[in-house]
Scaffold this active site. Structure first.
Site, PDB file in Angstrom:
ATOM      1  N   ASP A  22       0.872  -1.170   0.000  1.00  0.00           N
ATOM      2  CA  ASP A  22       0.000   0.000   0.000  1.00  0.00           C
ATOM      3  C   ASP A  22       0.914   1.226   0.000  1.00  0.00           C
ATOM      4  OD1 ASP A  22      -2.144   1.662  -0.048  1.00  0.00           O
ATOM      5  OD2 ASP A  22      -3.185   0.791   1.649  1.00  0.00           O
TER       6      ASP A  22
HETATM    7  C1  BGC Z   1      -5.009   3.320   0.140  1.00  0.00           C
HETATM    8  C2  BGC Z   1      -5.226   2.297  -0.948  1.00  0.00           C
HETATM    9  C3  BGC Z   1      -5.083   2.954  -2.289  1.00  0.00           C
HETATM   10  C4  BGC Z   1      -3.703   3.585  -2.382  1.00  0.00           C
HETATM   11  C5  BGC Z   1      -3.416   4.258  -3.705  1.00  0.00           C
HETATM   12  C6  BGC Z   1      -3.739   4.107  -0.048  1.00  0.00           C
HETATM   13  O1  BGC Z   1      -3.678   5.203   0.778  1.00  0.00           O
HETATM   14  O2  BGC Z   1      -4.986   2.658   1.385  1.00  0.00           O
HETATM   15  O3  BGC Z   1      -6.493   1.718  -0.804  1.00  0.00           O
HETATM   16  O4  BGC Z   1      -5.284   2.013  -3.299  1.00  0.00           O
HETATM   17  O5  BGC Z   1      -3.598   4.574  -1.370  1.00  0.00           O
HETATM   18  O6  BGC Z   1      -4.107   5.430  -3.843  1.00  0.00           O
END
Ligand code: BGC
Length: 751
Positions: free
Chosen positions: A310
Site C-alpha cells: 500500500d
Molecule cells: C489506500 C489504498 C489505495 C492507495 C493508492 C492508499 O492510501 O490505502 O487503498 O489504493 O492509497 O491510492
C-alpha cells in the site's frame, strides 16, 4: 585437464556411468537449445514475439535485464493530479523510461501514450509501463459505493458495473485498478466500510469474485479489461476502535475463517494482483508478513500474480517499529513477499545494495520481477502498448453504462422502515423536500469517486421534480450538514406546513467516510437530528432519505419517521432510483449487508458472532442489546410468505449432496424481487463457530400472486465445514441446522 575432462574420465569407468553421462548431456542439450531459442538474437528477441508463450517471454526478458532495470520494474510512482488527499504525492516531471508502474491520476489517453512512448523508445529494453489508479466504484460513470452494491445481493449486476469501469478506464489509459476492497468490516466507525462489501466473509467472497470477473473479463489481453487488485491483504477491517492505519488483533482462527476467505475466493477467480495493507496483524505488519504473503498466498494458494505494497507501507515499517532503517524496511518487505513498492521509492534506493551484500537472493528479486512482467504480457502491453485516443464523449457516461449504474443503484437502495405503507407516495401529493442533501450533487458520489464529476449527478430534488411532474414540490435546506446554525429551521417548518408529506434528505458528506475518515459516533450530527425532531412536531408523515457511507445510529430519530430509505452514496444517477422508489415506479429489493446498531456503544455488533457461554445474559444495562436493523433487513412494497424448508434427506454422508428448498410466495399485489439467505449453524464443533453463517444467497423476481422455489444444494465439504487455524478445511460429523428467515431444518452428517 579441464574439470569436464576429469569428470568424463571418472564417469567412463563403468557402463552405468556412461548411460548416466548420455542422459546428462541430453538434458544439457535441451536446456541449451531452449535458452538459445529464448535469447535468439537481439533483432527478434523472444520477449518481443507475441506468439511465444508468456513464460518463455518472461524468462527471456529477465535474462537480459540488469539489476537496476529489474528494480525499476518493482517501483511505482504517482503521476498527475493526486486526488488522494492522504497521499501527498506530486507531479512527476521526470519519470525514468525504465519505470515499472505509474499511479496515473489523469484521464487523458494522450498523456499516457506519451509516457508509454518514452518507456518503449527511450529505455534499453522497451518495457512498457503499467498504469494504475483507484477505480473503486466507477471511473466516470460512478455507481454506488461497494457497501451499497453488496445490499443489492446481485453479483451479476456488480460484475457488469465493474466491466463498465474497466472499459472507461482502459480507454483512458488505465490498465490496473486498486479494487476490489474485500476487507470484512464490523466496525462502522471505520470510514473504509464504505469501500467493502460489509460484515460477512461469504458475501465479501462472492462480490470479490464478481468484481474480479467484471474487471478482468475472460482475457486480460482484451482492450476492454483491466487487472484487479484485492486489498488490503489482510485483516485491515479489524482496525482497533474503527481508527485507520492502526493495529489489528486477529487470532489465527479468525484470520482463517473471517478475513482470508474473500481473498482466497478472489485469488481462485484469477485476480492479477493483491495489495498488502498498512496495518499490523497481531505484531507483524501486513507488509512484512511472510506468513500471509508467502506461506499462505504464494505457497498454499499458488498465487502467481504480484503483491503491491500500500502507499508507503514499506517505509511505514519503520513507524510500526519493526525496522530501524529504510534498508531494513526494504529487506523485510521484499523478503516477506511484497513484489512492488508503491510510492516511497525504497526498493529503488535499497534493493541493489541488498543484492550486492548478499542479504537478498537474486532469485527473490527475479521472482518478483517475473510476476510483474507476467502481468504486463498478460495485458498485452508489449504487443499493444498504446491506447486509442478516442474523444471523451465516446468513452464516458454512455447510455448503456448509465443503465447499469442505475439498475445497481436501484437494487442497492434499502427500504428500512415503512409504517402504515407511507410509501409509495401518490403522484399528486404535495411534497416538502427538505434537508442539506436535497440539492447535493457532489455528496451523492461517495469517496473515491475517481473522475466522477458533480455536474453529472442528478440531485434528489431534481429527480423528484421529474418523477412527480403533477405534484407541488417546495424546498428548504433547513440546515447545513453540521454546525450549530439553526436559522434555516423556521423556513423548513413553514415549507413543511404547506405540504402533505415531508421528504427529508439527510446524511454524511463524502469526506466523512473512505480512507482516514473514522468517526467516533455514527449518528447524524446533532443539527440534522434536531431538524428532524422539530419537523416531527408538525405531525406530518416524514420520509427520511439517507445518503451515507456507513451504517448509521438512528435510534433517536427512527421513531419520528414513518419511512426510512437508505440510498447510500448512489453515484451519478443520484436521486433517480430513490425518486422511483418513492413514487412506486420501482419496488425496493435491497437488504443490508451490514448491521445498523441501535447505538454506537454496541459496536462491534454483527450477526455472526461466535456462540457464547450464556446466550441469554451479557446484555447491556442501559440499552437494548439488539441492533436497530439487522443484517439482511430490507422491505419491499409487496409481501412474501415463506413456506416450509424441505430437505430431500435428513442424513447424509460427508461425500453425499443434499438439496433443500423453500417456496416463497408473493402474496401482495405487485411483482417484487426477494433475496433468500441460507445460513448454516454447527452447534457442536471442535472450534466454537458463529451462531449462524451465511453460505448461499439468491435473488429472484417473484410475480404477484405467484410462488418461486429457492434451492440450496449442500455440498458438505464446501458448505458445512470450517477452516481451522492452520488453514485446513475440517468437516465433522454431527448435527447441523440450515435456516432461512425464521425457518430451520436439522440435518445429520455421518462418516
Ligand atoms: C489506500 C489504498 C489505495 C492507495 C493508492 C492508499 O492510501 O490505502 O487503498 O489504493 O492509497 O491510492
Amino acid at each position: 585437464m579441464t574439470s569436464m575432462q576429469l569428470n568424463r574420465k571418472l564417469l567412463n569407468r563403468s557402463g552405468f556411468y556412461k548411460g548416466f553421462l548420455i542422459l546428462v548431456i541430453f538434458i544439457l542439450l535441451i536446456v541449451v537449445s531452449c535458452t538459445s531459442s529464448e535469447n535468439r538474437d537481439d533483432e527478434s528477441p523472444v520477449y518481443k514475439d507475441k506468439n511465444a508463450p508468456i513464460e518463455s517471454r518472461v524468462r527471456d526478458l529477465i535474462g537480459r535485464m540488469t539489476i537496476e532495470e529489474k528494480i525499476y520494474q518493482l517501483t511505482q510512482v504517482a503521476f498527475g493530479k493526486n486526488m488522494n488527499i492522504n497521499n501527498i504525492g506530486g507531479e512527476m516531471d521526470k519519470i525514468p523510461p525504465e519505470m515499472g508502474s505509474i499511479i496515473y491520476v489523469n484521464q487523458d489517453p494522450a498523456v499516457r501514450n506519451a509516457l508509454q512512448k518514452k518507456a518503449i523508445e527511450d529505455s534499453r529494453l522497451g518495457i512498457p509501463i503499467l498504469f494504475a489508479n483507484d477505480i473503486i466504484h466507477g471511473f466516470k460513470t460512478i455507481y454506488p459505493i461497494s457497501l451499497g452494491q453488496a445490499c443489492s445481493w446481485n453479483p451479476e449486476i456488480v460484475k457488469q458495473a465493474c466491466a463498465v469501469a474497466a472499459k472507461e478506464s482502459r480507454s483512458s489509459g488505465i490498465d490496473w485498478t486498486f479494487s476490489p476492497m474485500v476487507d470484512v468490516a464490523r466496525d462502522p466507525r471505520w470510514g473504509r466500510v464504505a469501500e467493502g462489501y460489509g460484515e460477512d466473509p461469504y458475501a465479501n467472497a462472492v462480490f470479490s469474485i464478481a468484481s474480479v470477473q467484471g474487471y478482468q473479463g475472460d482475457d486480460l489481453g482484451d482492450e476492454n479489461t483491466i487487472a484487479a487488485c484485492l486489498k488490503h491483504y489482510v485483516g485491515y477491517g479489524a482496525s482497533e476502535g474503527g481508527r485507520d492505519y492502526v493495529y489489528t488483533e486477529i487470532s489465527k482462527q479468525t484470520l482463517w475463517d473471517t478475513y482470508l476467505p474473500p481473498f482466497e475466493a478472489g485469488v481462485n477467480a484469477g485476480a492479477a494482483t493483491i495489495m498488502s495493507g498498512f496495518h499490523d496483524i497481531s505484531g507483524v505488519p501486513a507488509s512484512a508478513n511472510y506468513y500471509t504473503l508467502t506461506e499462505v498466498l504464494k505457497e498454499k494458494w499458488g498465487f502467481n500474480g504480484f503483491v503491491v505494497s500500500d502507499w508507503n507501507s514499506v517505509k511505514q515499517l519503520r513507524s510500526q517499529g519493526v525496522a530501524g532503517s529504510d534498508r531494513e524496511a526494504t529487506l523485510k518487505a521484499i523478503t516477506a513477499g511484497v513484489d512492488m513498492d508503491m510510492a516511497d521509492g525504497l526498493y529503488l534506493e535499497n534493493v541493489a545494495e541488498l543484492i550486492k551484500d548478499g542479504s537478498l537472493p537474486v532469485a527473490r528479486l527475479d521472482d518478483a520481477v517475473s510476476r510483474v512482467l507476467r502481468l504486463k504480457f498478460q495485458l498485452a502491453l508489449f504487443d499493444r502498448p498504446y491506447v486509442l485516443e478516442v474523444p471523451e464523449e465516446e468513452r464516458y457516461l454512455l447510455p448503456e453504462y448509465l443503465l447499469v449504474a442505475e439498475k445497481l443503484a436501484e437494487e442497492s437502495t434499502v427500504l428500512l422502515k415503512n409504517e402504515h405503507k407511507t410509501l409509495p407516495i401518490s403522484k399528486k401529493a404535495s411534497l416538502a423536500i427538505i434537508g442539506p442533501m436535497a440539492k447535493e450533487q457532489e455528496n451523492l458520489l461517495g469517496s473515491w469517486s475517481a473522475h466522477g464529476e458533480a455536474k453529472d449527478v442528478i440531485s434528489i430534488y431534481e429527480a423528484m421534480q421529474q418523477e412527480f411532474p403533477d405534484s407541488k414540490i417546495i424546498y428548504a435546506k433547513g440546515c447545513d450538514f453540521e454546525g450549530i446554525d439553526k436559522t434555516g429551521f423556521s423556513e423548513a417548518l413553514n415549507v413543511a406546513r404547506k405540504a402533505e408529506i415531508v421528504v427529508l434528505c439527510l446524511g454524511e458528506k463524502n469526506s466523512w467516510s473512505g480512507e482516514n475518515a473514522s468517526r467516533s459516533t455514527i449518528s447524524l450530527p446533532e443539527i440534522q437530528e434536531d431538524l428532524l425532531t422539530e419537523l416531527s412536531r408538525l405531525n406530518k408523515p416524514i420520509v427520511l432519505l439517507l445518503t451515507n457511507g456507513r451504517p448509521l445510529e438512528l435510534g433517536r430519530i427512527e421513531p419520528h419517521c414513518q419511512s426510512i430509505v437508505e440510498m447510500w452514496q448512489p453515484g451519478v444517477v443520484g436521486g433517480n432510483p430513490v425518486a422511483g422508489i418513492i413514487s412506486g415506479r420501482i419496488n425496493p429489493s435491497g437488504k443490508l449487508a451490514m448491521t445498523f446498531p441501535f447505538a454506537t456503544g454496541q459496536i462491534p455488533i454483527y450477526y455472526n458472532m461466535r456462540q457464547q457461554g450464556r446466550p441469554r445474559s451479557g446484555k447491556y444495562q442501559d440499552i437494548t442489546t439488539e441492533p436497530l436493523f439487522e443484517f439482511t433487513h430490507g422491505l419491499s412494497y409487496t409481501s412474501f410468505k415463506y413456506g416450509e424448508l424441505k430437505a430431500d434427506k435428513d442424513t447424509i454422508t460427508k461425500t453425499e449432496k443434499l438439496v433443500i428448498d423453500i417456496s416463497v410466495s408473493n402474496i401482495g399485489d405487485r411483482d417484487g424481487a426477494e433475496v433468500v439467505h441460507w445460513f448454516v449453524t454447527d452447534p457442536v464443533s471442535t472450534v466454537s463457530r458463529p451462531v449462524k453463517e451465511l453460505r448461499y444467497f439468491e435473488k429472484q423476481m417473484i410475480r404477484a400472486g405467484q410462488a418461486n422455489v429457492f434451492r440450496f444444494e449442500i455440498d458438505p465439504m464446501r458448505d458445512l465445514s470450517y477452516v481451522d487455524e492452520l488453514g485446513n478445511r475440517m468437516l465433522e460429523s454431527g448435527e447441523y441446522y440450515i435456516s432461512v428467515n425464521n425457518k430451520k431444518v436439522k440435518i445429520s452428517l455421518i462418516d
